[in-house]
Design a protein around this motif. Structure first.
Motif, PDB file in Angstrom:
ATOM      1  N   ASN A  12     140.402   4.628  50.095  1.00  0.00           N
ATOM      2  CA  ASN A  12     140.273   4.578  51.446  1.00  0.00           C
ATOM      3  C   ASN A  12     141.529   4.047  52.036  1.00  0.00           C
ATOM      4  OD1 ASN A  12     137.623   5.591  51.892  1.00  0.00           O
ATOM      5  ND2 ASN A  12     136.658   3.517  51.586  1.00  0.00           N
ATOM      6  N   THR A  14     144.247   7.077  51.920  1.00  0.00           N
ATOM      7  CA  THR A  14     143.921   8.135  52.957  1.00  0.00           C
ATOM      8  C   THR A  14     144.680   7.916  53.957  1.00  0.00           C
ATOM      9  OG1 THR A  14     141.896   8.460  51.833  1.00  0.00           O
ATOM     10  CG2 THR A  14     142.055   9.699  53.857  1.00  0.00           C
ATOM     11  N   GLY A  33     149.967   4.164  51.425  1.00  0.00           N
ATOM     12  CA  GLY A  33     149.514   5.583  51.201  1.00  0.00           C
ATOM     13  C   GLY A  33     150.400   6.223  50.120  1.00  0.00           C
ATOM     14  N   LYS A  55     136.905  12.742  46.556  1.00  0.00           N
ATOM     15  CA  LYS A  55     137.676  12.103  47.599  1.00  0.00           C
ATOM     16  C   LYS A  55     139.373  12.200  46.816  1.00  0.00           C
ATOM     17  CE  LYS A  55     138.391   9.020  50.648  1.00  0.00           C
ATOM     18  NZ  LYS A  55     138.007   9.091  52.225  1.00  0.00           N
ATOM     19  N   SER A 109     140.667  15.498  47.580  1.00  0.00           N
ATOM     20  CA  SER A 109     141.161  15.919  48.969  1.00  0.00           C
ATOM     21  C   SER A 109     142.512  15.352  49.199  1.00  0.00           C
ATOM     22  CB  SER A 109     139.942  15.109  50.023  1.00  0.00           C
ATOM     23  OG  SER A 109     140.371  15.401  51.179  1.00  0.00           O
ATOM     24  N   ILE A 110     142.785  14.241  48.585  1.00  0.00           N
ATOM     25  CA  ILE A 110     143.932  13.439  48.806  1.00  0.00           C
ATOM     26  C   ILE A 110     144.884  14.192  48.151  1.00  0.00           C
ATOM     27  CG2 ILE A 110     145.318  11.378  48.083  1.00  0.00           C
ATOM     28  CD1 ILE A 110     142.487   9.579  48.437  1.00  0.00           C
ATOM     29  N   SER A 168     146.051  17.056  50.227  1.00  0.00           N
ATOM     30  CA  SER A 168     146.837  16.749  51.232  1.00  0.00           C
ATOM     31  C   SER A 168     148.254  16.272  50.940  1.00  0.00           C
ATOM     32  CB  SER A 168     146.090  15.506  51.974  1.00  0.00           C
ATOM     33  OG  SER A 168     146.663  14.996  52.817  1.00  0.00           O
TER      34      SER A 168
END
Length: 268
Positions: free
Chosen positions: A99, A102, A133, A243, A246-247, A250
């Motif tokens: 988290n 992100t 991040g 998760k 997804s990161i 990105s």
């Protein structure tokens, strides 16, 4: 994902509230019926019914779980519980880390591009330093090597991206280990329970239902405990994998966009 979690929470609250209302209505109706029938039932029968109700449904949930834990055998239930606790501890740490990792990559790209156009490379690096991040860390490594050429920047971004992806996956192998270990320990307790039951049958020289039931109960409780622990950890494991994917996507998309921004900047 935040919207999905909000929707799930609202559905859960509504479901719980509705179930509570139905339960309250049912309890009120049952209480009214019981009040009407009290005069027709003898006091001795009322007392016996109350005792039976307390024995069946009056036990709190935590006491029932504690009782089943003891009945399943502490020597086999404890390792399963330990696997669940350690696995959940790693899950909580990973959830917090992911988290924090992100960020809004598009917004960061806009800030970096604006800083490049207005203040140069140092201003863009400052933006990356002030942003948490892995995406910001990758941007900083690329910006730090702008003077060495785009090929060097691309290699640096690719290499450091692999390092950051490895950090995101840190600890996932331990969760997978606990997922595999929990049911195995449960099945081991099952086998031991069955062996214990057959040993008692051999010692008694007779197949008594109470003897067989005791060993089977231990076997089934350890199996259920192991499967429950594995299912809980598997759900969190899949969530963490989604998760991480997804990161990583990105990060890759943002790295390509950064190279386009640097290409335009160096052509000026």
């Amino acid at each position: 994902m935040k919207k999905l979690l909000t929707i799930v929470s609202m559905v859960g609250l509504l479901t719980f509230g509705t179930a509570k209302l139905y339960a309250q209505d049912a309890a009120d109706s049952a209480a009214a019926v019981q009040t009407e029938q009290t005069d027709a039932v003898a006091p001795v029968e009322l007392e016996a019914a109350a005792e039976a109700e307390n024995e069946l449904g009056g036990q709190p949930m935590h006491q029932a779980l504690k009782q089943k834990f003891i009945e399943g055998g502490v020597e086999w239930m404890s390792p399963v519980l330990l696997c669940l606790i350690l696995g959940l501890a790693i899950v909580i740490e990973r959830v917090i880390y992911l988290n924090l990792a992100t960020v809004n990559a598009k917004k960061l790209l806009e800030q970096v591009e604006e800083a490049l156009n207005n203040g140069g490379v140092e201003a863009a690096k400052e933006v990356c330093r002030n942003t948490r991040g892995p995406v910001a860390s990758i941007f900083y490594q690329g910006l730090d090597r702008v003077n060495e050429g785009l090929d060097t920047v691309e290699k640096s971004v690719s290499s450091y991206g692999s390092v950051q992806a490895g950090k995101l996956e840190n600890g996932m192998s331990w969760i997978a280990l606990f997922i595999a270990l929990s049911p195995m320990l449960g099945f081991m307790g099952t086998v031991v329970g069955m062996i214990s039951a057959f040993d008692q049958i051999e010692a008694m020289g007779d197949i008594a239902p109470s003897i067989v039931a005791g060993g089977m109960k231990i076997a089934l409780l350890t199996t259920v405990a192991g499967l429950i622990a594995a299912v809980i950890l598997q759900l969190f494991y899949n969530y963490l994998l989604a998760k991480i994917d997804s990161i990583v996507i990105s990060m890759e998309d943002a790295s390509i966009s950064l190279m386009d921004i640097l290409t335009k900047y160096l052509k000026k």
